[in-house]
Design a protein around this motif. Structure first.
Motif: not given
Ligand code: PMP
Ligand code: GLN
Length: 389
Positions: A305-311, A377-382
């Motif tokens: 999830l690094t680099g996505t809007g999730w923190q 992870i893929e779905r969370l990135r989406h």
């Protein structure tokens, strides 16, 4: 309706875990919501269970639990925390840690008593205290810097408080009780009758080399405290619902008064399997490997999830990771957790189920096969990219 209402818990609905699992099933979504591993239990444990069933273990186990399994539990506490509980008088096996936490609260909280819990807290404690007629006093778990807030807890623990409920590693935040915290609490409670319940169902699952924290290791709390454990969490077998409580004779006797009329005796063949498997080399290896396995899974999830809007702040223990969605959503996390289950095929637990006001945060269970984690992870990135643009 006239007269007294039937319900003793009129404001309570179905738990968020049950709701989100049902929603995940309905939509064929990945279920990272409820805290259940999709990793299998150790094969040798399953074989022991089959042997117990084939070998005729079908009748009631003793009320307090099988003596050989209680012996293992007491040995486990002695080896890990340096305290020897009596197998006969200080250890009870129940239908998961839940049944014994519930029994302890019913047995020890009187109407009008104050019970201090840290907020957010696992969802069982509040309704159990309410049923016993107690008053909840919620104190923030974390201070402004994200550390366990010792001052807030001590301030709430006046001499009149009947019970304090702690949970480490903590569900849902994934934080771990800091070293020295229990000693400070013990010093503060000296001269009072306050009882401490320590929910340690994720006990040995601590990350990044942190020490495991247990009430059993805190001399100043042992005489006034009970510690709770769960084989479901330790053996990837949450459906077995076998857990334990250890604590001094007087408190154990009170728990058993409720347990003997509520659960009475649980899962005899499963207790037999646990008693056979746990003392073996494979059993010991399993427990030793547990923290490492889950730490790697936590790291896999976070790296993905690094680099996505999730923190996130990495979980310190247990197998839940909280994700902060404030870069992605304004509205309430409960709405979005349900929406993402339907639209993006991934179920999570909104943190607002544990605390108010709602915060844009969700809890993920990472006790999953790597292939499940990668799909998550893929779905969370989406989700992150859909909310970014
Ligand atoms: N306490 C906490 C903090 C939990 O997360 C859970 C269950 N997930 C329990 C207690 C209950 O454990 P068990 O399944 O053994 O009843
Ligand atoms: N303790 C589990 C969790 O935190 C759920 C148990 C339950 O559904 N009651 O997800």
């Amino acid at each position: 309706m006239e007269g007294k209402p039937h319900s003793k818990l009129p404001d309570l609905g179905t738990t968020i875990f049950t709701e989100m699992t049902a929603l995940a099933n309905r939509h064929g979504a990945l279920n990272l919501a409820q805290g259940l591993p999709d990793l299998p239990p150790p094969e040798a444990l399953v074989e022991s269970a089959v042997r117990a069933l084939r070998g005729g273990v079908h009748q009631y186990a003793p009320m307090a639990g099988r003596p050989d399994l209680r012996e293992w539990i007491c040995g486990h506490h002695l080896a890990r925390h340096g305290h020897s509980y009596s197998v006969d008088d200080e250890c009870t096996i129940g239908a998961g840690a839940s049944s014994l936490l519930f029994a302890a609260i019913q047995a020890l909280v009187h109407p009008g008593d104050t019970v201090v819990v840290q907020s957010p807290a696992y969802d069982l404690y509040g309704p159990a205290v309410q049923l016993a007629g107690g008053q909840l006093c919620e104190v923030p778990l974390l201070d402004a810097t994200g550390q366990w807030d010792l001052d807030a807890l001590l301030e709430a623990c006046t001499p009149q408080v009947r019970m304090v409920i702690l949970n480490t590693p903590h569900n849902p935040t994934g934080t771990v009780c800091p070293p020295g915290f229990l000693d400070s609490l013990a010093a503060h409670l000296q001269g009072t009758d306050t009882i401490v319940l320590s929910d340690e169902v994720y006990g040995p699952i601590v990350h990044d080399g942190r020490p495991e924290v247990s009430l059993a290791a805190c001399q100043g709390l042992r005489d006034r405290g009970l510690a709770f454990g769960s084989f479901g969490k330790l053996l990837q077998a949450t459906g077995w619902k076998i857990g334990w409580a250890v604590g001094p004779t007087a408190l154990t006797a009170e728990i058993r008064k409720v347990h003997q009329y509520d659960v009475f005796s649980t899962g005899a063949p499963l207790q037999a399997a646990l008693a056979e498997f746990l003392p073996t080399a494979a059993g010991q290896q399993h427990l030793q490997g547990l923290a490492g396995i889950y730490q790697a899974k936590r790291d896999r999830l976070i790296a993905g999830l690094t680099g996505t809007g999730w923190q996130c702040t990495p979980a310190e223990g247990g197998f839940f990771q909280v994700l902060d969605a404030r870069n992605l959503i304004d509205g309430d996390d409960g709405h979005w957790a349900r929406e993402w289950t339907r639209t993006h095929g991934i179920a999570t637990i909104p943190l607002s189920a544990f605390c108010h006001p709602p915060t844009p945060q969700v809890r993920l269970c990472f006790a999953k096969e790597d292939v499940t984690l990668d799909a998550a992870i893929e779905r969370l990135r989406h989700i992150a990219s859909d909310h970014a643009g």
